[in-house]
Design a protein around this motif. Sequence first.
Motif, PDB file in Angstrom:
ATOM      1  N   ILE A 121       0.814  -1.225   0.000  1.00  0.00           N
ATOM      2  CA  ILE A 121       0.000   0.000   0.000  1.00  0.00           C
ATOM      3  C   ILE A 121       0.844   1.270   0.000  1.00  0.00           C
ATOM      4  CG2 ILE A 121      -2.022  -1.054   1.093  1.00  0.00           C
ATOM      5  CD1 ILE A 121      -1.048   0.017   3.772  1.00  0.00           C
ATOM      6  N   ASP A 122       2.079   1.209   0.490  1.00  0.00           N
ATOM      7  CA  ASP A 122       2.952   2.376   0.533  1.00  0.00           C
ATOM      8  C   ASP A 122       3.850   2.409  -0.696  1.00  0.00           C
ATOM      9  OD1 ASP A 122       2.051   3.192   3.094  1.00  0.00           O
ATOM     10  OD2 ASP A 122       3.395   1.730   4.040  1.00  0.00           O
ATOM     11  N   PRO A 123       4.226   3.609  -1.161  1.00  0.00           N
ATOM     12  CA  PRO A 123       5.150   3.693  -2.288  1.00  0.00           C
ATOM     13  C   PRO A 123       6.578   3.389  -1.832  1.00  0.00           C
ATOM     14  CG  PRO A 123       4.661   5.886  -1.476  1.00  0.00           C
ATOM     15  CD  PRO A 123       3.777   4.940  -0.702  1.00  0.00           C
ATOM     16  N   PRO A 124       7.454   3.007  -2.766  1.00  0.00           N
ATOM     17  CA  PRO A 124       8.864   2.860  -2.411  1.00  0.00           C
ATOM     18  C   PRO A 124       9.485   4.241  -2.248  1.00  0.00           C
ATOM     19  CG  PRO A 124       8.597   2.619  -4.773  1.00  0.00           C
ATOM     20  CD  PRO A 124       7.206   2.740  -4.194  1.00  0.00           C
ATOM     21  N   PRO A 125      10.664   4.355  -1.641  1.00  0.00           N
ATOM     22  CA  PRO A 125      11.299   5.673  -1.513  1.00  0.00           C
ATOM     23  C   PRO A 125      11.601   6.265  -2.885  1.00  0.00           C
ATOM     24  CG  PRO A 125      12.828   3.923  -0.917  1.00  0.00           C
ATOM     25  CD  PRO A 125      11.485   3.284  -1.048  1.00  0.00           C
ATOM     26  N   ASP A 126      11.564   7.588  -2.967  1.00  0.00           N
ATOM     27  CA  ASP A 126      11.821   8.266  -4.242  1.00  0.00           C
ATOM     28  C   ASP A 126      13.308   8.306  -4.577  1.00  0.00           C
ATOM     29  OD1 ASP A 126       9.051   9.127  -4.825  1.00  0.00           O
ATOM     30  OD2 ASP A 126       9.300  10.288  -2.988  1.00  0.00           O
ATOM     31  N   LEU A 127      14.139   8.308  -3.550  1.00  0.00           N
ATOM     32  CA  LEU A 127      15.589   8.339  -3.749  1.00  0.00           C
ATOM     33  C   LEU A 127      16.245   7.414  -2.728  1.00  0.00           C
ATOM     34  CD1 LEU A 127      18.297   9.498  -4.831  1.00  0.00           C
ATOM     35  CD2 LEU A 127      18.021  11.377  -3.190  1.00  0.00           C
ATOM     36  N   ALA A 128      17.071   6.499  -3.201  1.00  0.00           N
ATOM     37  CA  ALA A 128      17.827   5.604  -2.315  1.00  0.00           C
ATOM     38  C   ALA A 128      19.306   5.784  -2.583  1.00  0.00           C
ATOM     39  CB  ALA A 128      17.413   4.153  -2.534  1.00  0.00           C
ATOM     40  N   ILE A 129      20.104   5.620  -1.529  1.00  0.00           N
ATOM     41  CA  ILE A 129      21.550   5.798  -1.636  1.00  0.00           C
ATOM     42  C   ILE A 129      22.246   4.546  -1.120  1.00  0.00           C
ATOM     43  CG2 ILE A 129      23.546   7.170  -0.888  1.00  0.00           C
ATOM     44  CD1 ILE A 129      21.574   9.510  -0.463  1.00  0.00           C
ATOM     45  N   GLU A 130      23.188   4.056  -1.901  1.00  0.00           N
ATOM     46  CA  GLU A 130      24.025   2.920  -1.513  1.00  0.00           C
ATOM     47  C   GLU A 130      25.484   3.370  -1.556  1.00  0.00           C
ATOM     48  OE1 GLU A 130      23.855  -0.247  -0.651  1.00  0.00           O
ATOM     49  OE2 GLU A 130      21.800  -0.931  -1.050  1.00  0.00           O
ATOM     50  N   VAL A 131      26.202   3.155  -0.477  1.00  0.00           N
ATOM     51  CA  VAL A 131      27.634   3.440  -0.442  1.00  0.00           C
ATOM     52  C   VAL A 131      28.346   2.104  -0.406  1.00  0.00           C
ATOM     53  CG1 VAL A 131      29.518   4.506   0.854  1.00  0.00           C
ATOM     54  CG2 VAL A 131      27.287   5.623   0.753  1.00  0.00           C
ATOM     55  N   ASP A 132      29.193   1.862  -1.387  1.00  0.00           N
ATOM     56  CA  ASP A 132      29.868   0.584  -1.571  1.00  0.00           C
ATOM     57  C   ASP A 132      29.311  -0.011  -2.862  1.00  0.00           C
ATOM     58  OD1 ASP A 132      31.516  -1.552  -1.264  1.00  0.00           O
ATOM     59  OD2 ASP A 132      30.677  -2.300   0.587  1.00  0.00           O
ATOM     60  N   VAL A 133      30.001  -0.991  -3.374  1.00  0.00           N
ATOM     61  CA  VAL A 133      29.566  -1.605  -4.623  1.00  0.00           C
ATOM     62  C   VAL A 133      28.239  -2.316  -4.399  1.00  0.00           C
ATOM     63  CG1 VAL A 133      30.124  -3.316  -6.383  1.00  0.00           C
ATOM     64  CG2 VAL A 133      31.929  -1.899  -5.413  1.00  0.00           C
ATOM     65  N   THR A 134      27.242  -1.980  -5.190  1.00  0.00           N
ATOM     66  CA  THR A 134      25.940  -2.620  -5.089  1.00  0.00           C
ATOM     67  C   THR A 134      25.949  -3.894  -5.928  1.00  0.00           C
ATOM     68  OG1 THR A 134      24.855  -0.489  -4.834  1.00  0.00           O
ATOM     69  CG2 THR A 134      23.475  -2.331  -5.446  1.00  0.00           C
ATOM     70  N   SER A 135      25.602  -5.010  -5.327  1.00  0.00           N
ATOM     71  CA  SER A 135      25.617  -6.288  -6.027  1.00  0.00           C
ATOM     72  C   SER A 135      24.461  -6.382  -7.014  1.00  0.00           C
ATOM     73  CB  SER A 135      25.506  -7.429  -5.018  1.00  0.00           C
ATOM     74  OG  SER A 135      24.228  -7.400  -4.429  1.00  0.00           O
ATOM     75  N   LYS A 136      24.531  -7.383  -7.883  1.00  0.00           N
ATOM     76  CA  LYS A 136      23.446  -7.652  -8.820  1.00  0.00           C
ATOM     77  C   LYS A 136      22.154  -7.924  -8.060  1.00  0.00           C
ATOM     78  CE  LYS A 136      22.306 -10.594 -12.806  1.00  0.00           C
ATOM     79  NZ  LYS A 136      21.108 -11.277 -12.302  1.00  0.00           N
ATOM     80  N   THR A 137      22.277  -8.655  -6.939  1.00  0.00           N
ATOM     81  CA  THR A 137      21.088  -8.942  -6.125  1.00  0.00           C
ATOM     82  C   THR A 137      20.441  -7.653  -5.642  1.00  0.00           C
ATOM     83  OG1 THR A 137      22.048 -11.028  -5.383  1.00  0.00           O
ATOM     84  CG2 THR A 137      20.249 -10.130  -4.071  1.00  0.00           C
ATOM     85  N   GLY A 138      21.264  -6.710  -5.182  1.00  0.00           N
ATOM     86  CA  GLY A 138      20.740  -5.438  -4.702  1.00  0.00           C
ATOM     87  C   GLY A 138      20.068  -4.638  -5.799  1.00  0.00           C
ATOM     88  N   LEU A 139      20.692  -4.569  -6.959  1.00  0.00           N
ATOM     89  CA  LEU A 139      20.110  -3.820  -8.074  1.00  0.00           C
ATOM     90  C   LEU A 139      18.774  -4.410  -8.500  1.00  0.00           C
ATOM     91  CD1 LEU A 139      23.124  -2.996 -10.434  1.00  0.00           C
ATOM     92  CD2 LEU A 139      21.713  -1.396  -9.141  1.00  0.00           C
ATOM     93  N   GLU A 140      18.716  -5.727  -8.571  1.00  0.00           N
ATOM     94  CA  GLU A 140      17.470  -6.375  -8.968  1.00  0.00           C
ATOM     95  C   GLU A 140      16.366  -6.106  -7.946  1.00  0.00           C
ATOM     96  OE1 GLU A 140      19.118 -10.231 -11.494  1.00  0.00           O
ATOM     97  OE2 GLU A 140      18.997 -10.339  -9.307  1.00  0.00           O
ATOM     98  N   ALA A 141      16.742  -6.052  -6.670  1.00  0.00           N
ATOM     99  CA  ALA A 141      15.743  -5.767  -5.636  1.00  0.00           C
ATOM    100  C   ALA A 141      15.222  -4.342  -5.771  1.00  0.00           C
ATOM    101  CB  ALA A 141      16.350  -5.985  -4.250  1.00  0.00           C
ATOM    102  N   TYR A 142      16.108  -3.391  -5.983  1.00  0.00           N
ATOM    103  CA  TYR A 142      15.677  -1.999  -6.158  1.00  0.00           C
ATOM    104  C   TYR A 142      14.759  -1.860  -7.372  1.00  0.00           C
ATOM    105  CZ  TYR A 142      18.797   0.053  -2.657  1.00  0.00           C
ATOM    106  OH  TYR A 142      19.404   0.416  -1.475  1.00  0.00           O
ATOM    107  N   GLN A 143      15.128  -2.512  -8.456  1.00  0.00           N
ATOM    108  CA  GLN A 143      14.306  -2.452  -9.668  1.00  0.00           C
ATOM    109  C   GLN A 143      12.938  -3.080  -9.430  1.00  0.00           C
ATOM    110  OE1 GLN A 143      17.722  -2.483 -13.202  1.00  0.00           O
ATOM    111  NE2 GLN A 143      16.647  -4.352 -12.727  1.00  0.00           N
TER     112      GLN A 143
END
Length: 217
Positions: A121-143
């Motif tokens: 029911i809630d929207p995802p955040p409009d802006l997220a910040i990752e410090v450090d190399v973001t893994s493929k798993t992380g990118l797929e989750a954000y997408q």
Amino acid sequence: MVMLQFRQLVVQPGQRIQLQDVDWAEFEAILAELGDERSSRIAYFGDVLEIRMPLPEHEVDNELIGDLVKILLEELDIDNECFGSTTFRRQGMQAGIEPDQCFYIENHAVMIGKRRIDLTIDPPPDLAIEVDVTSKTGLEAYQALGVPELWRFEEGGLRISLLQDGAYQDATQSRHFPQFDVIDWVAQVIVRSQTDGRSQTLKAFRKQIRGLIAATN
């Protein structure tokens, strides 16, 4: 078979472990066992769970970049809600993620007073910040969760990715601060903080922003 509790696992700073074939029920159980009072971060997509432990310098850069965004939002008089490293997850997408920092900007009004997030029911955040190399798993989750804008600070530089047609595309400007060269500013703030310290660096950045805003009015 020897059974271990996840609290027995030790992930060294700067390292990560990846677990395969983790279903949603197991993911939820692992989150509950790990608890909220921890410094590790998780990323989950499909049946892959990743647990990483940030380096000390990660936290320093994380706070600096988060403060930079807060200064921009304050000086531009943009309403927002900051949710830090909240765990975002949605079973229907088989995805879960914990950004280092995140902000509700366009959707700030509907998030006022929220203490629990339900992405059905809630929207995802409009802006997220990752410090450090973001893994493929992380990118797929954000997408999968539909986070419109993702900043990744890695190897001393900022990478801005905007969600377009369900996939991230690199961009030279932020959707939220299109009038400014945010990529260059982040690099300058990180470098300057190493000699001038956090407080003086952020004071100088705020003064710079105020000067630019005054010049355009």
